[in-house]
Write an enzyme that holds these catalytic residues in place. Structure first.
Site, PDB file in Angstrom:
ATOM      1  N   ASP A   1       0.836  -1.173   0.261  1.00 56.60           N
ATOM      2  CA  ASP A   1      -0.060  -0.058  -0.182  1.00 56.60           C
ATOM      3  C   ASP A   1       1.004   1.263  -0.001  1.00 56.60           C
ATOM      4  OD1 ASP A   1      -2.033   1.715   0.228  1.00 56.60           O
ATOM      5  OD2 ASP A   1      -2.385   1.353   2.310  1.00 56.60           O
TER       6      ASP A   1
ATOM      7  N   ASP B   1      -4.694  -0.175  -6.246  1.00 57.21           N
ATOM      8  CA  ASP B   1      -4.295   0.034  -4.748  1.00 57.21           C
ATOM      9  C   ASP B   1      -5.052  -1.058  -3.802  1.00 57.21           C
ATOM     10  OD1 ASP B   1      -3.510   1.558  -2.564  1.00 57.21           O
ATOM     11  OD2 ASP B   1      -5.286   2.959  -2.898  1.00 57.21           O
TER      12      ASP B   1
ATOM     13  N   GLU C   1      -2.404  10.056  -0.751  1.00 57.93           N
ATOM     14  CA  GLU C   1      -3.608   9.435  -1.027  1.00 57.93           C
ATOM     15  C   GLU C   1      -4.297   9.263   0.421  1.00 57.93           C
ATOM     16  OE1 GLU C   1      -6.263   5.535  -1.338  1.00 57.93           O
ATOM     17  OE2 GLU C   1      -4.492   6.125   0.128  1.00 57.93           O
ATOM     18  N   GLU C   2      -3.468   8.668   1.547  1.00 58.34           N
ATOM     19  CA  GLU C   2      -3.976   8.083   2.726  1.00 58.34           C
ATOM     20  C   GLU C   2      -4.728   8.949   3.579  1.00 58.34           C
ATOM     21  OE1 GLU C   2      -3.876   5.168   3.359  1.00 58.34           O
ATOM     22  OE2 GLU C   2      -2.490   4.006   2.356  1.00 58.34           O
TER      23      GLU C   2
END
Lengths: 468, 468
Positions: free
Chosen positions: A285, A351, A318-319
């Site tokens: 990830d 993802d 993104e997180e």
């Protein structure tokens, strides 16, 4: 090849000679991927050289600069880095322990963007809830001075990762709901399917610009331990400490193209995210997603330029996406391209780790078309079946989807994904190179088909919507 | 039953009626164990109520007092606690990180009894070795000012746990060998078979009364990361911190008997250890061993008093045993009993987790005897095969063995033992209750046979030795 963008039409017609050539090219690039590709090299280098890459960190910035060089070295064109502002978050030091006559240290991790505790920590008794609904049923004021401890249950391992949604909601909303009821801190059982002493971090929701409480995830065995102590009638008192803090920084998207030979303005966007959580090195990830999409695009370029442009975006941050689509790379990308979004014919993201693809999801309206049949035929030798229509994409391409770009998915086996997700255990050794290679082959073959076709996925979707 | 201690002789004779009754009793207690036993209750309570139980800690002391009450409540006689002095060790705070332009935090744990670093930590470049032999080949002075980093390789999972020996030697001797060559600290890849971010601690050897260097184990993925960086030609500089310290304390053995009906002076000693490493809650190492032996002895007592005395010892301070047999419960037990050791007919320990028993190891000289044949017949329905002679025992009964007491082993499947051993992951959830129950059944049946027989294992061993 490149000059002959072909039909692969939405209407059922016999396969043309042109189509046969396109199919052969897709099969060839698929088989070439199985013989060798750069995915393992990329994921090894980025996770080893840079380690964890939290959104907005120096490590994410350095890794992005390195990835831009990597793209240039592997034949990508127009490689560029677009920065955007971000509130970063640093974990600092943290600890959690059971107090009293029989003290025990716990393995816990602050949730992303959690506020710090006071320097001496927070000491309070817990009130135990067996899920978000139970917490929400607690009366106002009933948690005054207490720590809300919510055990939403262990995730069951599922191929499609279902089961994460409810626990992700607990992580997002739990701190807010606990704060409303007077709690001084929020603790949850990790959103995960493993039984290791590995807390799963992950972002939680802002209210009025910040997370309302110091908020932590406990590893599953630690949550079990607390549940048993409660079951034995013990009063469980915890001390929680965290020096977490936010800071102003920038993140960035790294963008590179394989420019289309005959229809360069028609853009297929592949992507994944550069940032990772801070506990692991972000191998599954999501360095894997970058590895898979970069490797696929490079193989396509080497085989011969496609008709349409194939773009790879390594999204920053993104997180930590909040519902506003600000502070994440996917939102920044869409704002930056403005009206150019109309040129994006389709988008896909990788993802969900590096395990094998088991199903193809095409945009609504594409099911049952010639294109779908051809794609299924090319992907079947990889063990990939037709799947349901892809509607929303994930965090990276969600903003594109909301701006009208059709999205596709090559759905990965997520059975063990939530054993590792957002933990210290997300490291290179968890990647199975053979399964990652199957991903590269699937992406290369499918994107080759799309890039050499003139299929209009927007029109197909609109046609289907008109029928309803 | 109890009054008729029977032959089960060492010479091959037809099975007598008495033997048939003994065999039936062993089969009955075996089958009763499979229907229900207290092992899971014991291991749940002790790991939950007391958590980690480091040698000499308050938790070990409290757990021992609780276990004594537990034994009394379950029908044991003469329950007593015998204390002995001990140098305890507390981990304190610790950290490890890669420094330089691309810093990365590492997951490390100080080895047991490691000395602390200076308060600001130790910062130095590493010298990388691929095993203890490579370290020992380094010239004197060649590590001056450096950190010795030794990667002895990943343990292969083996049913019998072989592969641990060489890595355990690296842990014992590595700090001393590194210090001799001028190193300022010692770091090793964990002695373990897993690929989790879980360092495996464990004790290391004293030289002149202390461990010579601050000494750490890295988790396997962290060791991999360093090996890759070294392979990429990077200079790896670490900062290591530890506030570990020793202190004077006491540990204790908890002893309880099922007093023999007809030959109470003939003692069969079963045991396991009470202490655990501090990172986990010591479920498989070794609350499980206590659970198995206590549960087996209780079932035997409930069935009817055996001829010989069955004693269960929960030894204190097994984990920190030094070669002198001082500071560990096994050594203290033998010193305390003095000449009484002659009354001990056989000893066994359960200290290899809670997975199934696959082989029986009787003392030398017992192989091929009627007793062995009968034991094999009773254990076979549990999937247990005859194994090689048991020679040495483990740390707990090693001192008894060295004092002349024959030892037996019910050998457990250790395939996953070194995934968990000495890590934070050694928690209750790792125990498979069905496999633990198979252990209880095996111990109950075998000990019933021994306790109702008059087999003289010392004489059998002596007879075999005389033949050689």
């Amino acid at each position: 090849m490149a000059a002959s963008a072909v039909a692969l039409g939405l209407i059922a017609t016999p396969v043309l000679a042109q189509d046969a050539r396109t199919i052969r090219a897709a099969e060839q690039v698929r088989d070439q991927a199985l013989k060798g590709n750069i995915a393992l090299d990329y994921v090894t280098q980025i996770t080893t050289r840079f380690g964890p890459r939290p959104a907005g960190s120096r490590a994410e910035q350095d890794a992005s600069a390195w990835a831009a060089d990597y793209m240039r070295a592997h034949g990508f064109q127009n490689v560029r880095i677009e920065t955007f502002p971000l509130i970063g978050w640093e974990r600092g030091e943290e600890s959690a322990e059971i107090l009293g006559a029989r003290p025990q240290k716990l393995v816990a991790a602050a949730l992303g963007h959690s506020i710090a505790t006071p320097a001496g920590g927070i000491e309070a008794d817990i009130v135990f809830f067996d899920g978000l609904d139970a917490l929400m049923a607690a009366p106002a004021g009933s948690l005054t001075g207490k720590i809300a401890m919510v055990d939403g249950g262990q995730m069951v391992r599922m191929q499609d990762g279902s089961g994460y949604g409810p626990l992700s909601r607990l992580r997002s909303q739990g701190p807010t709901e606990a704060a409303k009821r007077g709690a001084v801190a929020f603790v949850m059982r990790s959103a995960g399917s493993d039984e290791h002493r590995m807390p799963h971090t992950g972002t939680t929701r802002y209210v009025d610009g910040k997370v309302p409480l110091p908020s932590f995830a406990l590893s599953a065995p630690d949550a079990d331990q607390i549940a048993r102590l409660v079951g034995m009638g013990e009063t469980v008192r915890l001390r929680l400490k965290s020096t977490a803090h936010t800071y102003e920084t920038v993140s960035q998207n790294v963008i590179g193209d394989i420019v289309g030979a005959s229809r360069p303005d028609e853009i297929i966007v592949l992507g994944s995210h550069m940032d990772s959580w801070d506990l692991g090195t972000g191998a599954i990830d999501d360095a894997a997603g970058g590895a898979i999409t970069l490797a696929a695009a490079k193989l396509i370029a080497e085989q011969g330029r496609p008709a349409r442009t194939v773009r790879v975006v390594l999204y920053g941050s993104e997180e930590v996406a909040q519902p506003t689509d600000h502070g994440n790379g996917g939102g920044a990308y869409v704002r930056n391209i403005g009206a150019g979004v109309e040129k994006h014919v389709i988008a896909g993201e990788s993802d969900f780790g590096a395990d094998r693809v088991y199903a193809l999801g095409l945009p609504p309206g594409s099911q049952g078309t010639d294109f779908a049949r051809i794609a299924e035929r090319v992907l079947r030798p990889l063990g990939i079946l037709p799947g349901e229509a892809e509607l929303f994409g994930g965090v990276d391409i969600g903003p594109l989807a909301r701006a009208g770009v059709p999205v596709f998915g090559l759905r990965q086996d997520g059975t063990r994904y939530f054993d590792l997700h957002h933990t210290a255990d997300d490291t290179l050794d968890k990647i199975d190179p053979a399964q990652m290679t199957q991903n590269v082959a699937a992406w290369a073959a499918l994107v080759r088909l799309i890039a050499d076709s003139d299929v209009d996925f927007r029109a197909a979707r609109a046609a289907q919507e008109a029928k309803r």
